[in-house]
Design an enzyme around this catalytic site. Structure first.
Site: not given
Ligand code: GLC
Length: 737
Positions: A277
């Site tokens: 993430d």
């Molecule tokens: C965010 C979220 C995740 C998302 C990622 C990219 O922090 O936790 O669900 O896909 O960043 O945008």
């Protein structure tokens, strides 16, 4: 593409950069340093040179500085530069959070779960994939399949609720919609996109419902309730997984080899890409399991996290780790191979642009067919929680006051609205004016949507409009950014200012139809006492006004069922229907119960239970019929449980018949009931249909204390009903082999 040959030719740095994901602002045509994105990650420490960014294996956040989606032409430009400037002309992978629509926005996933309609889920995901892919997106960072039982956690909006049977069905449907239905490793067509299940694993159970917090649960609970959704996505062939932020068993998942390698890859046989993430690799330092970026890189790669999102711990540290022999080249090759393989599966080596086309994309965005599907989903996801008969409203003869901060508010798309634009959203006011004529609708906002609001100056006008009307449609609830990521809450009631508005309107007009807009279960205990009807609309998306107006005026009949229990008060959270009995179950809901598992100030039961939802018609369930009372273990034996459902009400409607089972005695404590099947049936007025479910041994299986899944002989109760609080059931026995 001969990936093995490509790997042989690639430099170490090229391999590392394939494992690096950046954001599109890096590529806005100027120098990297000029583009300091306000990223959470360590942008300033990324230490990348201009030419390095074209080697990035993937690119995220495909929007411009205003937040508008980048057109396909811009993604083509970036891709062209990556192809030309990278030594082996490896296409980058464009990823985007396409969670419930790309430009045409359908209801939030929690609302899609309320449809209990996996086919509809699949069609919506396929629509989103088509729009996204035509605009140059290669992979959706969805479905979010984190099971969640705690409404304080804002991201319940993005998932499919508290039940693993419903969640698994919706997870599978989402992956099929995004990727198409084909073998796990088969090519993904250019009309589809890759999908990335998230957030592996157990992210939906943060302590205290506070986002990113510690997740601490028994392995038995994890495997019984939280793991099945991810397993379903893997069975459907999901091409990627995103490692979650939180610490699990004391180690943040992104650096947790037991979770990502031993469980996800070795046990569940997931062969796709794992991406972290956002900045989760460097957060290993913040969480205190890595001293520095080198240790963070080591832990992440050891755990088999293939792609780091918006950090460069790999770029900075893997060369050193390789020299020190702490990381083997084969580990880097494995990670890079998985990235290249997903690109191969998506056809990027054949056409790096995957036939994306800006003009064709624009013909798809919000086209009538897509709007119609979004409207169908919004109609099927709304849940009728209460109705004393005031609904459906007549289209003539009643003066309607539409009141509330969500009445003419275009912020009804919900969290993660991707390319959805407020200007393209049909508001409640527009929907009603089109339905019954602008002259028959008076409107007043009444108050602002801000949950901290205290400004009461608009309430008198709203009260005046309410006084003049025959019926008041009150549109209350949350702002669309008050659920989703980083939106945990300690209070689930309507904001104080909205309660003031509600009470002031009620004082002059008791004919209140409350429409709730929410990304999570809310506490509606007070409103449930006094509103004549309550329709939970969640966040319906682009076609909100059209869909909800159809429901309110009877051109559509509500059929949604709750995917999460609605608590009477936040003190009950986490609250879920498939709980265990305890040794002292509460027997009496209304008095102080000594020596019982109960509160002294509230019943245990939810205000509205999982699986609950009313209709404008009435469905009568006949007696349960079992084809036999004994199921023989180990013989591929089965029994059929069925009942007749009759539409005894005034109009046609859809009903979701739900099958619940209870294993009365097990080697571990078992839930008082579990959803094990559902069928959504359409019944004309007066029509009777039989719903049948086949029960075989594998439907009775559960995770025992040795973490093996198996059925155990003994007595089972079975119900078919319209909600999880169904009463009349029957019993059967699973006979020992
Ligand atoms: C965010 C979220 C995740 C998302 C990622 C990219 O922090 O936790 O669900 O896909 O960043 O945008």
């Amino acid at each position: 593409m001969d990936i093995e040959q490509l790997l042989k030719e690639m430099s170490v740095f090229e391999k590392i950069m394939q494992c690096t994901q950046l954001i599109s602002s890096f590529y806005r045509g100027t120098k990297v340093e000029d583009n300091a994105a306000n990223a959470i990650g360590p942008y300033t420490q990324l230490g990348l040179k201009q030419e390095d960014i074209y080697l990035a294996g993937s690119v995220n956040f495909l929007s411009d500085e205003t937040g508008a989606m980048l057109p396909a032409s811009e993604l083509r430009r970036i891709q062209k530069e990556c192809m030309e400037r990278s030594p082996h002309h490896i296409p980058t992978l464009f990823v985007q959070d396409v969670i419930h629509g790309y430009v045409t926005i359908y209801p939030i996933p929690l609302a899609m779960a309320a449809t209990f309609n996996p086919d509809l889920m699949e069609r919506c995901a396929a629509m989103a994939a088509k729009e996204a892919s035509m605009n140059g997106v290669d992979m959706a960072l969805g479905p979010m399949v984190d099971l969640a039982r705690d409404a304080r956690w804002g991201r319940v909006a993005e998932g499919f609720g508290e039940d693993p049977f419903l969640g698994a069905a919706m997870a599978k449907a989402s992956v099929y919609g995004y990727q198409g239905r084909q073998d796990k490793k088969a090519k993904i067509s250019y009309e589809h996109v890759g999908s990335c299940m998230k957030h592996f694993a157990g992210y939906g159970a943060p302590e205290a419902g506070r986002d990113y917090n510690l997740v601490d649960m028994s392995e038995l609970t994890f495997r019984s309730f939280y793991l099945p959704n991810y397993q379903a996505a893997i069975e459907a062939g999901v091409s990627a997984a995103m490692s979650a932020f939180h610490a699990f068993d004391g180690i943040p998942v992104t650096g947790n080899k037991k979770i990502l390698k031993t469980l996800l890859r070795d046990e569940l046989h997931f062969e796709g890409v794992v991406m972290s993430d956002y900045a989760a690799c460097t957060e290993l330092i913040t969480q205190g399991v890595a001293e520095n970026e080198e240790e963070a890189a080591y832990l992440s790669l050891e755990a088999t996290c293939d792609i780091e999102m918006m950090t460069t711990v790999y770029a900075q540290s893997v060369p050193v780790l390789l020299k020190q022999g702490k990381i083997k080249m084969s580990q880097l090759d494995d990670a890079c191979r998985r990235v290249l393989t997903v690109k191969e599966r998506l056809g990027l080596f054949i056409d790096p642009y995957r036939q994306c086309d800006e003009q064709k994309a624009k013909t798809l965005f919000l086209c009538p067919k897509h709007r119609e599907l979004a409207k169908e989903a919004a109609e099927e996801s709304a849940v009728l929680l209460k109705n004393d008969g005031i609904l459906p409203l007549p289209k003539q003869g009643k003066k309607v006051a539409l009141i509330g901060p969500l009445a003419s508010n275009p912020r009804i798309l919900g969290t993660w609205r991707c390319g959805g634009q407020e200007k393209d959203s049909v508001t409640m006011l527009q929907g009603l004016q089109e339905k019954i004529g602008a002259n028959n609708v008076v409107y007043a906002r009444g108050c602002d949507i801000d949950y901290r609001g205290t400004d009461e100056r608009e309430i008198p006008l709203a009260v005046q409009k309410a006084k003049e009307a025959d019926v008041v449609i009150l549109c209350l609830g949350e702002d669309e950014d008050d659920s989703g990521e980083s939106a945990s809450k300690t209070n689930l009631t309507l904001p104080d200012i909205q309660k003031k508005l509600y009470r002031a309107v009620l004082a002059v007009n008791p004919n209140i139809v409350l429409c709730v807009f929410n990304g999570r279960p809310l506490v509606l205990t007070e409103e449930n006492e006094t509103a004549r009807a309550i329709l939970d609309c969640f966040f319906p998306g682009s076609e909100c006004g059209h869909a909800i107006a159809d429901l309110l005026f009877g051109d559509a009949n509500p059929s949604g069922k709750l995917p999460m229990s609605f608590p009477r008060n936040v003190g009950q959270c986490p609250l879920y229907y498939n709980h265990v009995n305890t040794g002292r179950p509460r027997s009496d809901e209304y008095h102080r119960c000594w020596n019982q598992s109960a509160y002294i100030d509230s019943p245990n039961t939810p205000l509205y239970p999982f699986g609950y939802g009313l209709s404008y018609t009435k469905f009568a369930y006949g007696p349960l019929r079992l084809s036999k009372k004994v199921l023989q273990q180990g013989k591929a034996d089965s029994l059929t449980v069925s009942c007749d459902i009759t539409n005894i009400g005034p109009c046609d409607g859809k009903e979701t018949a739900q099958l619940y089972l209870r294993d009365l005695v097990g080697s571990v404590v078992r839930p008082v009931r579990e959803l094990k099947g559902f069928q959504k049936v359409f019944l004309r007025k007066g029509e009777t249909k039989t719903v049948s479910f086949e029960i075989q041994e594998d439907l009775l299986a559960f995770v025992a204390s040795d973490f093996q899944k198996r059925a155990e002989p003994g007595r089972f109760r079975v119900w078919i009903g319209s909600s999880s609080d169904v009463i009349d059931g029957d019993e059967f026995v699973l006979n020992k082999e």
